[in-house]
Design an enzyme around this catalytic site. Structure first.
Site, PDB file in Angstrom:
ATOM      1  N   GLY A 147      44.861  89.907  53.658  1.00  0.00           N
ATOM      2  CA  GLY A 147      46.394  89.294  54.262  1.00  0.00           C
ATOM      3  C   GLY A 147      47.002  89.602  55.537  1.00  0.00           C
ATOM      4  O   GLY A 147      46.462  90.475  56.097  1.00  0.00           O
ATOM      5  N   CYS A 148      48.282  89.048  55.982  1.00  0.00           N
ATOM      6  CA  CYS A 148      48.467  88.688  57.647  1.00  0.00           C
ATOM      7  C   CYS A 148      49.870  89.674  57.037  1.00  0.00           C
ATOM      8  O   CYS A 148      49.324  91.240  58.927  1.00  0.00           O
ATOM      9  CB  CYS A 148      48.942  87.598  57.701  1.00  0.00           C
ATOM     10  SG  CYS A 148      50.485  86.788  56.231  1.00  0.00           S
ATOM     11  N   TYR A 149      50.372  90.340  56.531  1.00  0.00           N
ATOM     12  CA  TYR A 149      51.119  91.285  56.376  1.00  0.00           C
ATOM     13  C   TYR A 149      50.461  92.897  56.341  1.00  0.00           C
ATOM     14  O   TYR A 149      50.892  93.427  56.875  1.00  0.00           O
ATOM     15  CB  TYR A 149      52.650  90.923  55.451  1.00  0.00           C
ATOM     16  CG  TYR A 149      53.657  90.115  55.927  1.00  0.00           C
ATOM     17  CD1 TYR A 149      54.260  90.030  56.770  1.00  0.00           C
ATOM     18  CD2 TYR A 149      53.802  88.920  55.032  1.00  0.00           C
ATOM     19  CE1 TYR A 149      55.317  89.261  56.734  1.00  0.00           C
ATOM     20  CE2 TYR A 149      54.926  87.766  55.435  1.00  0.00           C
ATOM     21  CZ  TYR A 149      55.264  88.303  56.170  1.00  0.00           C
ATOM     22  OH  TYR A 149      57.031  87.599  56.387  1.00  0.00           O
TER      23      TYR A 149
END
Lengths: 345, 345, 345, 345
Positions: C148-150
């Protein structure tokens, strides 16, 4: 081929660096910055650290002329007009992103730029580097005057119609809108974030120095002098120019006919894209890229023509077109090192 | 005076609520929302919690007509044309922020709005509420058709020149630019943040439904039909409209003469401000306020006129002008409850 | 190598297309879109017209499996968990940009995603594609769960410190901030331009589905379960994630020592850049690129550590890292087709 | 009551002017600007033309002291520390928006501001004007030190929890985010539009001069010294501050209990609004207004507390609170001239 960039801390330079970094045939030999020489590029632009590791150098013409074949000038007005001739004398080709060699008439330069023009010999031999129009001339040039951002969007949108004799030239009105990066990296109240964010400003109505440049090229295509009404606006975005162009028709022409003619005009040109009937381009659709997207609306109700032409002011309006001109000049494929999709969203 | 707002969850309504909250003579009796009735206003607009505590009500015309003296319609097209007559029959005054009663010609409405017009009797008696121009008519009206956002900016910028006979009406070109709130609160790909941020879009060239409204009013001032070229653009900001207006002169007029005439034309009007020669307004300079700021440039080189007119589309272009019309209608000072500085920066 | 993209109209897909267009060894064979199949890509994304001319196809697994060697899933949650196994059975490699194969624990998936997890066999064999950490594992994988990006920004910022045992794991607080493109192309009131522009919103405190992903990987590095406090904020920009990470030290460590250790940890990694003491990265400095820039501040006064980690959420946080994983998987140089400067400004 | 504003061309001053223009009891007698004296206010801020017509005056203390009862200082650091005492000697009340009188300890001032503190007598008698906390003290004050923008948002969010003894003070972490107007009207590369737009920057980790101010006030409430970790970020928007505050609990407390306690704490305070369980405030929801909105999340999983506190940095964080303090000081209703809805959208 080794090249140098003079004016290495402005936005024009940093975009040149971005494209040259991935260019297969050209290599950055030197980045010259008068104001910040001695520092590393990364100290001025942290996003380059670990990728392009170069010092900012002081300019020594003779020495630099021996290291490179071509120089890009990304300098403020009135710098290249003296420097470019020195490099040309050393047989170094010059692509000038400033306005110093764009106007053929020294009087016009003096009037609109407020300082003396470059030597007339150089003004004459300089090729106006609107790549799609002067492909052949650029191919043989030693000195290329890279067009201004507004003129690039505007001329690419207007020239096919003028060539076809479809529009009343004296009726041309250009409502131009630019992102704030067009004003450069120098700080000012106009470009101060809290003043410019959530704001839309008109500026320099009828007084922008890109006016004589547009008129020169329209006049050349028309075969007689052309005068335009040209207004500029600052839009709260970093990049992008849109020229909304209005003109009266000399004869009835439909949107479809125009689209067909424009498509034909730019058939060989990879960077001009004509939208289909009913579709209009947005600046985001050319973001970060060398494309110029053009939408056309011939209004049957009012008999007037509207053309929407968009570019990324820092790419097709400056550094991208300069790379395109380098490619032409060297006989490389025109899209070399420029062949990227716009960044969306 | 007790008033109701119908269409309580749109941006038009929320701005009406903001101004009415501090209005000394008017009081919000009811906020009507078909889609969200039963909820508290604060559930839909958290910024109102603890300040304006009101439920969103379902509409019951008869019952509402007994509670209020005046109704604001902040509804989508084709809602008020049926509802407003019902309130008028109960002697409730109506100020309609939608386009349903703006066009005098039912044919034009059908053509541009794509649905049948309101009853012709109401179209005739409705007063077009461009407050600075129809001050007296609004004072006696039962039904006020509050002008569109683009027409407000455009007409205030053009009417004095048309009245003076200074411009060739067929040459009028209006390059209009709007913040995204003009499209309302309903979500769409066009107003999706990642698509609209750092973007500039042209849309609906020559097809916007505000065109017949502008032409109707220009024609009325001119004494004969007028046709304009009108283009619209979405600018990456929330609020603000700028109309950049171009026209040919019928006779030589200087910027100073024009400024003098415009200043005289609006002398009694607190919300129109004419800029000095050489100064141009920016949308931020009217942000959140009911002002319309106008800059004028008569180009001596090209003989063309450029007018820059800016408003906050949600205030002078919608709810602020509606309050202004309420003031006129009730005989209160026209600036009552509107007398605020723009928010800057 | 021929590849397919499934989920062709989202932002993940369009960024994959951008990078694949210039990738020297991979070629887009098919773009699959359930919702818009039959249309041209250019009808959905006008910026691709004339560059990537592809139809959007309906998915037929068997047929597609014969055309391509690798499939990218840029699909909403709960799509790839059923589809990827079908491709794997046909010996087509899968890189999944959704969260379906990131969590090893089916219980965690059920709890945080609210639907049943993928088949446990696939969860086990799927390699978590944080490229810098799992280089070798990805090299041999058939199924890569792209992070995921985070988590990408957060883990790259935290893992070296955890590995060194320098921080109290239970003290970890991650204040994460994202541009709006992270929410995808689907419209919502939260991402409606007038609501999100000039706004800063906190959302989903302690409830974001990236939490178990971060905890899984920190726990793996620490050798025991780790729990973090994780908050997310929407920032009015299109791209960019910044994780501001706080933690207590287990022992005194200076900023310089940390920078040295981080630099060593990422020595072989071209896409992680550690800033010098006193310098902090900004999201713009990685815009459009695959870089993760990290700044470190060990506060001598409070004895706490602050780490700033930034990425472009659509590149290193999604499609860029997916390309990086494809490179690893195929044994190509990890930077192939990703080796660009960030776009600045 | 006649008042003067010193520092008339900054954003603090222009917001004071906006609120004073509509204040029923206070009147702007003079606007003092050292740098631009002699000009009209409208030359510096065109949005005021025709509304507030005032010259910018040079400061002459004695003369000004005879014209006004109260002076607002909206000056850079180290100006009011010398000037305010001169006005106080003339029995003119002073509200200082700069940091010169906020810190009780001259040593702290010297350390964090880097210049000598004001005279200790004045530091002692100055009242720290966090209106909700020091209502009574402000009522009798001659010299009010208006709080900083970050401390206002942070302290209003933290003080009730500290008072209740619910949080481990040494665990407090404040991740603060601000719009760019907080940096004032002076241009800089950091606030240059093309650099700051579509960007998110961390700055001054652990070094911001608002740290000792926050610690002083937390320590006062706690009854012993408190040290916090405080980070600041620039967000691409003009206005708004969000403090995301983290802390460990000393005992189990639920979100509902906290909300109840906070609601009770601020029961008499019109400008602090506590959100309901599950709702979090956004900066836009207080835009242009004097509200501070607070959301609370007590995480049952991690046992940590997160508080979100938002203000408009130029209003509750500066000029609005200064007006609020003037109201307290004069015994007027605290909301006089501040009682407006936020501007949304």
């Amino acid at each position: 081929m080794k090249v140098a960039i003079i004016g290495g801390t402005g936005y024009g330079a940093i975009e040149l660096i971005r494209f040259l970094y991935n260019h297969p045939y050209a290599e950055i030999e030197a980045i010259i910055s008068h104001s910040q020489s001695g520092q590393a590029l990364g100290a001025v632009y942290p996003h380059t650290v670990g990728v392009v590791e170069k010092p900012l150098e002081e300019l020594v013409v003779q020495e630099l002329a021996e290291r490179v074949e071509l120089v890009f000038f990304a300098t403020p007005p009135a710098v290249s007009k003296d420097l470019a001739p020195q490099f040309l004398e050393h047989n170094v080709k010059c692509i000038d992103l400033s306005g110093d060699f764009r106007l053929k008439s020294p009087t016009d330069y003096q009037e609109w730029y407020g300082s003396p023009a470059a030597d007339e010999n150089y003004l004459e031999t300089a090729v106006y580097g609107l790549s799609e129009i002067y492909e052949e001339e650029v191919a043989g040039a030693n000195l290329v005057a890279n067009p201004g951002c507004y003129p690039t969007a505007t001329l690419l949108g207007l020239l096919p119609a003028v060539q076809n004799g479809w529009i009343e030239e004296k009726s041309i009105i250009i409502d131009a809108k630019s992102g704030v990066s067009g004003a450069g990296r120098g700080t000012s109240l106009n470009a101060h974030y809290p003043e410019m964010n959530e704001n839309l400003k008109a500026y320099k109505l009828g007084q922008h120095k890109h006016i004589p440049e547009i008129e020169q090229e329209l006049g050349k295509m028309a075969g007689h002098p052309v005068q335009v009404t040209f207004s500029t606006h600052l839009v709260p975005m970093t990049r992008g120019i849109m020229s909304t162009i209005y003109a009266d028709f000399t004869q009835p022409v439909s949107t479809d006919e125009m689209i067909e003619a424009y498509t034909a005009f730019y058939r060989e040109q990879p960077f001009v894209r004509i939208r289909r009937n009913g579709e209009l381009p947005a600046t985001r659709e050319v973001y970060g890229s060398n494309y110029c997207d053009i939408g056309i609306h011939a209004d049957q109700r009012t008999g007037k023509l509207t053309i929407i032409s968009v570019i990324d002011n820092l790419v097709k309006g400056a550094s991208g077109q300069a790379i395109q001109n380098m490619n032409l000049l060297k006989g490389w494929d025109v899209a070399t090192g420029l062949n990227y999709l716009p960044i969306y969203p």
